[in-house]
Design a protein around this motif. Structure first.
Motif, PDB file in Angstrom:
ATOM      1  N   ILE A  90       0.846  -1.205   0.000  1.00 56.61           N
ATOM      2  CA  ILE A  90       0.000   0.000   0.000  1.00 56.61           C
ATOM      3  C   ILE A  90       0.882   1.256   0.000  1.00 56.61           C
ATOM      4  N   ASP A  91       1.913   1.261   0.841  1.00 58.75           N
ATOM      5  CA  ASP A  91       2.817   2.418   0.900  1.00 58.75           C
ATOM      6  C   ASP A  91       3.510   2.651  -0.437  1.00 58.75           C
ATOM      7  N   SER A  92       3.943   1.589  -1.088  1.00 61.20           N
ATOM      8  CA  SER A  92       4.592   1.714  -2.406  1.00 61.20           C
ATOM      9  C   SER A  92       3.619   2.246  -3.446  1.00 61.20           C
ATOM     10  N   MET A  93       2.378   1.783  -3.392  1.00 63.09           N
ATOM     11  CA  MET A  93       1.373   2.272  -4.333  1.00 63.09           C
ATOM     12  C   MET A  93       1.113   3.762  -4.116  1.00 63.09           C
ATOM     13  N   ALA A  94       1.052   4.189  -2.857  1.00 64.99           N
ATOM     14  CA  ALA A  94       0.828   5.607  -2.547  1.00 64.99           C
ATOM     15  C   ALA A  94       1.995   6.456  -3.045  1.00 64.99           C
ATOM     16  N   ALA A  95       3.206   6.004  -2.807  1.00 59.27           N
ATOM     17  CA  ALA A  95       4.392   6.752  -3.250  1.00 59.27           C
ATOM     18  C   ALA A  95       4.429   6.847  -4.776  1.00 59.27           C
ATOM     19  N   TRP A  96       4.144   5.748  -5.457  1.00 63.50           N
ATOM     20  CA  TRP A  96       4.145   5.765  -6.912  1.00 63.50           C
ATOM     21  C   TRP A  96       3.058   6.697  -7.433  1.00 63.50           C
ATOM     22  N   LYS A 101       1.424  11.654 -10.209  1.00 63.68           N
ATOM     23  CA  LYS A 101       0.678  12.910 -10.239  1.00 63.68           C
ATOM     24  C   LYS A 101       1.596  14.091 -10.473  1.00 63.68           C
ATOM     25  N   GLU A 102       2.758  14.101  -9.814  1.00 63.32           N
ATOM     26  CA  GLU A 102       3.710  15.212  -9.967  1.00 63.32           C
ATOM     27  C   GLU A 102       4.308  15.274 -11.361  1.00 63.32           C
ATOM     28  N   LYS A 103       4.633  14.118 -11.916  1.00 62.82           N
ATOM     29  CA  LYS A 103       5.325  14.092 -13.209  1.00 62.82           C
ATOM     30  C   LYS A 103       4.397  14.277 -14.384  1.00 62.82           C
ATOM     31  N   THR A 104       3.117  13.929 -14.226  1.00 59.19           N
ATOM     32  CA  THR A 104       2.216  14.034 -15.362  1.00 59.19           C
ATOM     33  C   THR A 104       1.375  15.299 -15.343  1.00 59.19           C
ATOM     34  N   ASN A 105       1.342  15.999 -14.197  1.00 56.70           N
ATOM     35  CA  ASN A 105       0.552  17.224 -14.077  1.00 56.70           C
ATOM     36  C   ASN A 105      -0.902  17.036 -14.479  1.00 56.70           C
ATOM     37  N   ILE A 106      -1.435  15.861 -14.165  1.00 55.65           N
ATOM     38  CA  ILE A 106      -2.842  15.594 -14.510  1.00 55.65           C
ATOM     39  C   ILE A 106      -3.715  16.016 -13.349  1.00 55.65           C
TER      40      ILE A 106
END
Length: 106
Positions: A90-96, A101-106
């Motif tokens: 779960i923690d890895s999924m949240a970090a990814w 979100k930051e890299k795609t600016n969606i």
């Protein structure tokens, strides 16, 4: 459980690929929750679908259901040690998700 795939990655994906199960896990990582708290947190989930997912997760020994003999009925759900063992996933999924979100600016 019977008839699990031979591949451990497939077993994990089989379990966590369900949208609601992964979100229920997320919510229970913080501790014990009542049914109404889970339903409110999950938003659009129906009572029937939430009940079904909780029963399935209980049958997999991912969570425990505690019923208190009071009126109105009080039921609480908590993760088992097996359920808490999914915390790194779960923690890895949240970090990814944050990085995406930051890299795609969606």
């Amino acid at each position: 459980m019977k008839n699990l795939p031979a591949c451990p990655v497939e077993v994990t994906v089989m379990f966590i690929s369900d949208r609601w199960k992964i979100l229920i896990l997320r919510d229970l990582m913080d501790g014990t929750k009542r049914f109404s708290e889970l339903k409110k947190s999950l938003g659009t989930i129906s009572q029937k679908v939430l009940t079904s997912n909780l029963r399935t997760m209980e049958s997999y020994e991912i969570l425990t259901r505690t019923v208190y003999p009071v009126v109105p009925p009080k039921v609480e759900y908590s993760l088992t040690p097996l359920g808490y063992s999914l915390k790194p996933v779960i923690d890895s999924m949240a970090a990814w998700g944050e990085q995406f979100k930051e890299k795609t600016n969606i």
